[in-house]
Design a protein around this motif. Structure first.
Motif, PDB file in Angstrom:
ATOM      1  N   VAL A  10      23.448   5.696 -15.726  1.00 12.55           N
ATOM      2  CA  VAL A  10      22.902   6.897 -16.367  1.00 12.55           C
ATOM      3  C   VAL A  10      23.924   8.032 -16.356  1.00 12.55           C
ATOM      4  O   VAL A  10      23.953   8.853 -17.277  1.00 12.55           O
ATOM      5  N   ARG A  11      24.771   8.069 -15.343  1.00 10.54           N
ATOM      6  CA  ARG A  11      25.833   9.087 -15.322  1.00 10.54           C
ATOM      7  C   ARG A  11      26.816   8.860 -16.477  1.00 10.54           C
ATOM      8  O   ARG A  11      27.196   9.802 -17.182  1.00 10.54           O
ATOM      9  N   LEU A  12      27.219   7.603 -16.698  1.00 11.27           N
ATOM     10  CA  LEU A  12      28.113   7.300 -17.817  1.00 11.27           C
ATOM     11  C   LEU A  12      27.433   7.619 -19.149  1.00 11.27           C
ATOM     12  O   LEU A  12      28.077   8.107 -20.081  1.00 11.27           O
TER      13      LEU A  12
ATOM     14  N   THR B 116      19.661  -3.880 -19.902  1.00  7.51           N
ATOM     15  CA  THR B 116      20.283  -3.147 -18.802  1.00  7.51           C
ATOM     16  C   THR B 116      19.382  -2.002 -18.356  1.00  7.51           C
ATOM     17  O   THR B 116      19.205  -1.759 -17.152  1.00  7.51           O
ATOM     18  N   GLU B 117      18.775  -1.296 -19.312  1.00  5.65           N
ATOM     19  CA  GLU B 117      17.868  -0.201 -18.971  1.00  5.65           C
ATOM     20  C   GLU B 117      16.633  -0.714 -18.237  1.00  5.65           C
ATOM     21  O   GLU B 117      16.202  -0.118 -17.237  1.00  5.65           O
ATOM     22  N   GLU B 118      16.062  -1.809 -18.712  1.00  7.34           N
ATOM     23  CA  GLU B 118      14.887  -2.377 -18.043  1.00  7.34           C
ATOM     24  C   GLU B 118      15.215  -2.758 -16.607  1.00  7.34           C
ATOM     25  O   GLU B 118      14.417  -2.523 -15.687  1.00  7.34           O
TER      26      GLU B 118
ATOM     27  N   ARG C 252      19.521  14.982 -22.624  1.00  6.11           N
ATOM     28  CA  ARG C 252      18.866  13.749 -23.081  1.00  6.11           C
ATOM     29  C   ARG C 252      18.644  12.785 -21.929  1.00  6.11           C
ATOM     30  O   ARG C 252      17.555  12.223 -21.762  1.00  6.11           O
ATOM     31  N   VAL C 253      19.669  12.595 -21.097  1.00  5.97           N
ATOM     32  CA  VAL C 253      19.571  11.631 -20.000  1.00  5.97           C
ATOM     33  C   VAL C 253      18.541  12.087 -18.972  1.00  5.97           C
ATOM     34  O   VAL C 253      17.753  11.284 -18.458  1.00  5.97           O
TER      35      VAL C 253
ATOM     36  N   PHE D 107      15.319   9.617 -18.271  1.00  4.61           N
ATOM     37  CA  PHE D 107      15.285   8.893 -16.997  1.00  4.61           C
ATOM     38  C   PHE D 107      14.657   9.731 -15.883  1.00  4.61           C
ATOM     39  O   PHE D 107      15.079   9.684 -14.730  1.00  4.61           O
ATOM     40  N   ASP D 108      13.619  10.502 -16.249  1.00  2.29           N
ATOM     41  CA  ASP D 108      12.951  11.350 -15.265  1.00  2.29           C
ATOM     42  C   ASP D 108      12.354  10.526 -14.121  1.00  2.29           C
ATOM     43  O   ASP D 108      12.445  10.913 -12.944  1.00  2.29           O
TER      44      ASP D 108
END
Length: 375
Positions: free
Chosen positions: A166-168, A180-182, A214-215, A219-220
């Motif tokens: 998420v940082r990238l 990858t997100e899942e 956005r991130v 990704f809260d």
């Protein structure tokens, strides 16, 4: 594909190892950032040489054994730090952070297969050109972050990769590939195995990214795992959290200021202080974050009687920080306060007590006592 313009000291280091019979490849983020046209100073090399062989061949270099058990040495090439790591395959990761053991190999493809994301799993050697077995270049073109191989396994191996993804995404403005997100969302509980300092570093870089807002919004739930103080902001319709994300992305990319902006409307200054301490911010940075939070309820108007006490209480730096936090949602009002503050300063009105020609002792000699001295 294009050639790679490595600095001359690095080319000399590579030539030394290759003349001794050990192939050397540039790898990792340096290649990624070069292809994206980004500036980077971190140069990573992978080689067939074992650590003891690297030390022997580069005996006249200053070498720091930064990760010797995993085959990594930091070599200073005319003052430029270069990480040199032996090709390796990782064993099991019982602590979900570092391999219990590594097996050195002579195959660059095996080494690339253990890496986190496709855009970090490329290699380059002058004699061979670009090596991209996992499709990192197409993913760069598509602006996608994708795990190498099975994402569930990648995140179980090293839970820090969850935050790194998420940082990238924030720094590069890339989307995270669906599988990858899942996997990172389902594996968020693994973040308990990551040291607080490492979490703080990733959060600071995430908050400083070009796509931070956005991130933060996407990704809260993940971020609440490492920052439980966000639960208060996420209550109800989540409006407070959306304001927090907007405020954090709206101030200059100072990591401490952005963290203070993100938690500016948290439940209490005590909660913010606990978060800063848990993440191992320095004492001075923690104090700055908490004081800005406490100043959140401070009433400020473009009047001397409003500005002067705030300036006195906070000092020039924190006063300026507070105005920047407020300007995200009230630019016009803050500009009026800034104009009045500049006018007061130009007229010598924004004085500290230390600027006065007399002090409390002088007033005592004149017969003043107690609260009258303060007034």
């Amino acid at each position: 594909m294009t050639d790679l313009p490595l600095p001359a000291p690095v080319r000399s280091l590579i030539r030394r190892l290759e003349d001794a019979g050990y192939p050397v490849y540039a790898v990792g983020g340096y290649l990624r950032d070069f292809l994206l046209g980004l500036k980077t100073h971190d140069i990573d090399l992978a080689t067939a040489a074992r650590p003891e062989e690297t030390v022997r061949v580069l005996a006249d270099y200053r070498i720091i054994p930064t990760g010797l058990e995993h085959g990594t040495l930091t070599v200073l090439a005319e003052g430029l730090p270069v990480e040199v790591t032996t090709f390796r395959q990782d064993g099991s990761y019982s602590d979900h952070r570092r391999p219990d053991r590594v097996r050195f190999t002579s195959n660059i493809l095996e080494d690339l297969s253990r890496r986190d994301f496709t855009i970090n799993a490329m290699a380059w050697r002058r004699e061979e050109g670009w090596i991209d077995p996992w499709g990192g270049c197409p993913d760069l073109e598509s602006r996608v972050i994708r795990a190498v191989g099975d994402p569930v396994i990648r995140f179980r191996e090293d839970a820090l990769r969850i935050l790194r993804a998420v940082r990238l995404s924030s720094e590069l403005g890339f989307r995270i590939e669906e599988e990858t997100e899942e996997a990172l969302l389902s594996g968020k509980g693994l973040l308990v195995h990551v040291a607080s300092e490492r979490i703080r570093i990733e959060l600071e870089r995430l908050l400083g990214g070009r796509d931070a807002e956005r991130v933060l919004l996407e990704f809260d739930v993940l971020l609440k795992t490492v920052l439980p103080e966000l639960a208060f902001l996420l209550q109800g319709d989540g409006q407070l959290y959306r304001r927090a994300a907007k405020r954090a992305a709206g101030v200059r990319p100072d990591p401490v200021l952005r963290f203070a902006a993100f938690l500016h409307e948290a439940e209490s200054p005590e909660a913010v202080q606990e978060a800063a301490r848990r993440l191992r911010f320095s004492r001075s940075d923690t104090a700055r974050i908490v004081r800005l939070t406490r100043a959140g309820d401070l009433e400020l108007e473009a009047k001397a009687e409003s500005i002067w006490p705030a300036w006195q209480s906070l000092g020039e730096r924190l006063f300026s920080d507070l105005l920047e936090l407020r300007s995200v949602f009230d630019r016009a009002g803050v500009e009026k306060i800034q104009k009045e503050a500049r006018d007061l300063s130009d007229r010598g009105r924004l004085l500290q007590l230390s600027d006065l020609a007399l002090d409390g002792h002088d007033l005592q000699k004149q017969g003043y006592r107690g609260s009258r001295i303060g007034r």
